[in-house]
Each structure stands twice: as C-alpha cells, then as structure tokens.
Design a protein around this motif. Sequence first.
Motif, PDB file in Angstrom:
ATOM      1  N   LYS A   1     -45.694  33.460  38.743  1.00 21.29           N
ATOM      2  CA  LYS A   1     -45.172  33.577  40.101  1.00 21.29           C
ATOM      3  C   LYS A   1     -43.963  32.666  40.300  1.00 21.29           C
ATOM      4  CE  LYS A   1     -49.296  35.135  42.471  1.00 21.29           C
ATOM      5  NZ  LYS A   1     -50.225  34.908  43.553  1.00 21.29           N
ATOM      6  N   LYS A   2     -44.008  31.457  39.715  1.00 23.40           N
ATOM      7  CA  LYS A   2     -42.877  30.544  39.859  1.00 23.40           C
ATOM      8  C   LYS A   2     -41.635  31.127  39.207  1.00 23.40           C
ATOM      9  CE  LYS A   2     -45.526  26.312  40.153  1.00 23.40           C
ATOM     10  NZ  LYS A   2     -45.831  25.013  39.537  1.00 23.40           N
ATOM     11  N   LEU A   3     -41.824  31.768  38.061  1.00 27.78           N
ATOM     12  CA  LEU A   3     -40.705  32.382  37.365  1.00 27.78           C
ATOM     13  C   LEU A   3     -40.138  33.538  38.180  1.00 27.78           C
ATOM     14  CD1 LEU A   3     -39.080  32.248  34.765  1.00 27.78           C
ATOM     15  CD2 LEU A   3     -40.718  33.809  33.746  1.00 27.78           C
ATOM     16  N   LEU A   4     -41.018  34.324  38.776  1.00 31.30           N
ATOM     17  CA  LEU A   4     -40.590  35.433  39.618  1.00 31.30           C
ATOM     18  C   LEU A   4     -39.788  34.917  40.818  1.00 31.30           C
ATOM     19  CD1 LEU A   4     -40.697  38.476  40.225  1.00 31.30           C
ATOM     20  CD2 LEU A   4     -42.839  38.057  41.427  1.00 31.30           C
ATOM     21  N   VAL A   5     -40.286  33.862  41.454  1.00 32.71           N
ATOM     22  CA  VAL A   5     -39.582  33.285  42.599  1.00 32.71           C
ATOM     23  C   VAL A   5     -38.215  32.765  42.167  1.00 32.71           C
ATOM     24  CG1 VAL A   5     -39.610  31.382  44.265  1.00 32.71           C
ATOM     25  CG2 VAL A   5     -41.661  32.760  43.906  1.00 32.71           C
ATOM     26  N   PHE A   6     -38.152  32.119  41.000  1.00 25.57           N
ATOM     27  CA  PHE A   6     -36.885  31.605  40.492  1.00 25.57           C
ATOM     28  C   PHE A   6     -35.858  32.720  40.327  1.00 25.57           C
ATOM     29  CE2 PHE A   6     -34.170  30.983  36.764  1.00 25.57           C
ATOM     30  CZ  PHE A   6     -33.400  29.909  37.208  1.00 25.57           C
ATOM     31  N   PHE A   7     -36.263  33.820  39.676  1.00 22.36           N
ATOM     32  CA  PHE A   7     -35.312  34.899  39.438  1.00 22.36           C
ATOM     33  C   PHE A   7     -34.943  35.635  40.719  1.00 22.36           C
ATOM     34  CE2 PHE A   7     -36.499  34.330  35.001  1.00 22.36           C
ATOM     35  CZ  PHE A   7     -35.232  34.321  34.438  1.00 22.36           C
ATOM     36  N   LEU A   8     -35.878  35.782  41.627  1.00 20.39           N
ATOM     37  CA  LEU A   8     -35.538  36.403  42.910  1.00 20.39           C
ATOM     38  C   LEU A   8     -34.560  35.522  43.687  1.00 20.39           C
ATOM     39  CD1 LEU A   8     -38.965  37.884  44.040  1.00 20.39           C
ATOM     40  CD2 LEU A   8     -36.969  39.108  43.166  1.00 20.39           C
ATOM     41  N   THR A   9     -34.747  34.206  43.618  1.00 24.10           N
ATOM     42  CA  THR A   9     -33.812  33.282  44.256  1.00 24.10           C
ATOM     43  C   THR A   9     -32.434  33.389  43.616  1.00 24.10           C
ATOM     44  OG1 THR A   9     -35.628  31.788  44.765  1.00 24.10           O
ATOM     45  CG2 THR A   9     -33.408  30.861  44.875  1.00 24.10           C
ATOM     46  N   LEU A  10     -32.413  33.464  42.297  1.00 22.01           N
ATOM     47  CA  LEU A  10     -31.153  33.619  41.577  1.00 22.01           C
ATOM     48  C   LEU A  10     -30.429  34.894  42.007  1.00 22.01           C
ATOM     49  CD1 LEU A  10     -29.266  32.560  39.334  1.00 22.01           C
ATOM     50  CD2 LEU A  10     -30.593  33.956  37.743  1.00 22.01           C
ATOM     51  N   ILE A  11     -31.159  35.978  42.114  1.00 19.41           N
ATOM     52  CA  ILE A  11     -30.573  37.253  42.533  1.00 19.41           C
ATOM     53  C   ILE A  11     -30.036  37.137  43.968  1.00 19.41           C
ATOM     54  CG2 ILE A  11     -31.105  39.648  43.121  1.00 19.41           C
ATOM     55  CD1 ILE A  11     -33.029  39.624  40.692  1.00 19.41           C
ATOM     56  N   LEU A  12     -30.802  36.485  44.846  1.00 19.82           N
ATOM     57  CA  LEU A  12     -30.359  36.299  46.230  1.00 19.82           C
ATOM     58  C   LEU A  12     -29.074  35.478  46.283  1.00 19.82           C
ATOM     59  CD1 LEU A  12     -30.839  36.628  49.263  1.00 19.82           C
ATOM     60  CD2 LEU A  12     -32.208  34.548  49.170  1.00 19.82           C
ATOM     61  N   CYS A  13     -29.030  34.387  45.510  1.00 22.78           N
ATOM     62  CA  CYS A  13     -27.815  33.554  45.491  1.00 22.78           C
ATOM     63  C   CYS A  13     -26.617  34.339  44.989  1.00 22.78           C
ATOM     64  CB  CYS A  13     -28.036  32.318  44.604  1.00 22.78           C
ATOM     65  SG  CYS A  13     -29.144  31.114  45.354  1.00 22.78           S
TER      66      CYS A  13
ATOM     67  N   ASP B   1     -23.001  45.054  39.094  1.00 23.71           N
ATOM     68  CA  ASP B   1     -23.793  46.101  39.736  1.00 23.71           C
ATOM     69  C   ASP B   1     -25.177  45.539  40.084  1.00 23.71           C
ATOM     70  OD1 ASP B   1     -24.990  48.433  40.560  1.00 23.71           O
ATOM     71  OD2 ASP B   1     -25.139  49.302  38.546  1.00 23.71           O
ATOM     72  N   PRO B   2     -25.563  45.543  41.369  1.00 20.94           N
ATOM     73  CA  PRO B   2     -26.874  45.007  41.752  1.00 20.94           C
ATOM     74  C   PRO B   2     -28.037  45.704  41.037  1.00 20.94           C
ATOM     75  CG  PRO B   2     -25.526  45.393  43.693  1.00 20.94           C
ATOM     76  CD  PRO B   2     -24.788  45.967  42.537  1.00 20.94           C
ATOM     77  N   GLN B   3     -27.922  47.006  40.814  1.00 23.98           N
ATOM     78  CA  GLN B   3     -28.987  47.728  40.117  1.00 23.98           C
ATOM     79  C   GLN B   3     -29.136  47.219  38.686  1.00 23.98           C
ATOM     80  OE1 GLN B   3     -31.194  49.906  41.498  1.00 23.98           O
ATOM     81  NE2 GLN B   3     -32.243  49.650  39.552  1.00 23.98           N
ATOM     82  N   GLU B   4     -28.012  46.853  38.082  1.00 27.79           N
ATOM     83  CA  GLU B   4     -28.056  46.313  36.717  1.00 27.79           C
ATOM     84  C   GLU B   4     -28.817  44.984  36.694  1.00 27.79           C
ATOM     85  OE1 GLU B   4     -24.955  44.703  33.351  1.00 27.79           O
ATOM     86  OE2 GLU B   4     -24.247  46.199  34.786  1.00 27.79           O
ATOM     87  N   ILE B   5     -28.629  44.164  37.715  1.00 32.47           N
ATOM     88  CA  ILE B   5     -29.343  42.888  37.801  1.00 32.47           C
ATOM     89  C   ILE B   5     -30.839  43.135  37.944  1.00 32.47           C
ATOM     90  CG2 ILE B   5     -29.686  40.816  39.219  1.00 32.47           C
ATOM     91  CD1 ILE B   5     -26.691  40.999  39.913  1.00 32.47           C
ATOM     92  N   VAL B   6     -31.219  44.068  38.816  1.00 31.23           N
ATOM     93  CA  VAL B   6     -32.632  44.389  39.010  1.00 31.23           C
ATOM     94  C   VAL B   6     -33.232  44.933  37.716  1.00 31.23           C
ATOM     95  CG1 VAL B   6     -34.248  45.874  40.260  1.00 31.23           C
ATOM     96  CG2 VAL B   6     -32.377  44.764  41.484  1.00 31.23           C
ATOM     97  N   ASP B   7     -32.514  45.811  37.030  1.00 31.00           N
ATOM     98  CA  ASP B   7     -33.017  46.373  35.770  1.00 31.00           C
ATOM     99  C   ASP B   7     -33.206  45.295  34.715  1.00 31.00           C
ATOM    100  OD1 ASP B   7     -33.069  48.906  36.866  1.00 31.00           O
ATOM    101  OD2 ASP B   7     -31.170  49.541  35.939  1.00 31.00           O
ATOM    102  N   LYS B   8     -32.272  44.359  34.634  1.00 25.69           N
ATOM    103  CA  LYS B   8     -32.397  43.267  33.661  1.00 25.69           C
ATOM    104  C   LYS B   8     -33.577  42.368  34.002  1.00 25.69           C
ATOM    105  CE  LYS B   8     -27.647  43.065  32.016  1.00 25.69           C
ATOM    106  NZ  LYS B   8     -27.894  43.702  30.757  1.00 25.69           N
ATOM    107  N   PHE B   9     -33.748  42.088  35.289  1.00 29.83           N
ATOM    108  CA  PHE B   9     -34.894  41.284  35.699  1.00 29.83           C
ATOM    109  C   PHE B   9     -36.200  42.002  35.381  1.00 29.83           C
ATOM    110  CE2 PHE B   9     -38.062  40.034  38.873  1.00 29.83           C
ATOM    111  CZ  PHE B   9     -38.235  38.716  38.474  1.00 29.83           C
ATOM    112  N   ASP B  10     -36.241  43.313  35.625  1.00 30.54           N
ATOM    113  CA  ASP B  10     -37.432  44.092  35.316  1.00 30.54           C
ATOM    114  C   ASP B  10     -37.735  44.044  33.814  1.00 30.54           C
ATOM    115  OD1 ASP B  10     -39.564  46.000  36.184  1.00 30.54           O
ATOM    116  OD2 ASP B  10     -38.502  47.315  34.789  1.00 30.54           O
ATOM    117  N   SER B  11     -36.728  44.172  32.981  1.00 36.42           N
ATOM    118  CA  SER B  11     -36.920  44.097  31.527  1.00 36.42           C
ATOM    119  C   SER B  11     -37.463  42.734  31.126  1.00 36.42           C
ATOM    120  CB  SER B  11     -35.606  44.356  30.789  1.00 36.42           C
ATOM    121  OG  SER B  11     -35.169  45.663  31.020  1.00 36.42           O
ATOM    122  N   PHE B  12     -36.954  41.679  31.746  1.00 35.08           N
ATOM    123  CA  PHE B  12     -37.417  40.330  31.440  1.00 35.08           C
ATOM    124  C   PHE B  12     -38.873  40.152  31.873  1.00 35.08           C
ATOM    125  CE2 PHE B  12     -37.777  35.762  32.464  1.00 35.08           C
ATOM    126  CZ  PHE B  12     -37.549  35.263  31.191  1.00 35.08           C
ATOM    127  N   ALA B  13     -39.229  40.611  33.069  1.00 33.30           N
ATOM    128  CA  ALA B  13     -40.603  40.510  33.556  1.00 33.30           C
ATOM    129  C   ALA B  13     -41.544  41.294  32.653  1.00 33.30           C
ATOM    130  CB  ALA B  13     -40.697  41.013  34.994  1.00 33.30           C
TER     131      ALA B  13
END
Length: 159
Positions: A2-14, A26-38
Amino acid sequence: MKKLLVFFLTLILCMSLNSCAFDDIDPQEIVDKFDSFAEFLSKSQITNDKDLIGKRTYKENNYVGEYSSNCSFATGRDVIFGGASVYNRKIKVYGKIKTQNGFADVRIRTGSTVNIIKSDKEGNFEETFDFDGGGNYIMIDYNNFSGEIELFAKEDVSE
C-alpha cells in the motif's frame, strides 16, 4: 504494497500538476507503466509453478486460465491466479471439486475481503467477482484433501 501504491500515485499526481514541464508525456502511458510495475510486484504473491499442489495454465494474463489437481491427503494453499492492477476486471470462476477425504476451499481475495465459493452437492461451483484495482487473488486451501479439482477463471465481458 500500500505504501508503494501511495508513493506512485503521489508521483503521478505531482507529474500531472507540473504538466507544463511534461507536455510530451501521455498520461495513459504513465498509468500503463504503473500498472505493469504493480503487476510485476504482485507476482511474488502467486505460488510458483514448481510449488503448486496442482497444475496451472495461464491464458491471456495472470487472472485467467485453468487449474487442476488430483491429490492424496494434501494440505496447504495454492495461490493460483490474480495480482495487483490499477484496472478493474470482472472474473468468472467456475469448476468442480470431487472430494474423497478432507476438504478444499476455493477462496477469492479482493483487497482485504476473502470470499469462499460454495459448491453444490455435486461439487460444482460458479461465481463472478469484480476485481477492482488493487490486489485480487484466486486460491485453493487444502486440508487433508484427497480428490480432484478443476478450476477455470475467465474474464466476464457479458455486460
């Protein structure tokens, strides 16, 4: 996790708040990369093929496939399918348990909630689950189980 998820969501928000500096991202590219990492991190929660009580075949992703076991006096847990994702999925889980001894439970963990799928008197079971973003896993708990299990998981796109 959960801490890692919060970190990456914060990074995306920033990054989204600083959009002037990142016009070409591309925002979708960021979400896709985060999804691959998760998804990569969550694979550690799934039982390795060599450690399974049964046998598993994946289909198009870690959430769908086939699993079967034919065992005598097995005790333990196989985490068969699932993972972490930012995307929602609707997964249909069905199959049959033929019990000779002991018991085996098909369990679905969605976030912090665990559901046990009930089978009918012939051992058939079927249920559809909404896997929201986060950790979702399909598993079987064996307790001195002898018998056969067939389990199928597929994406339900009926709606």
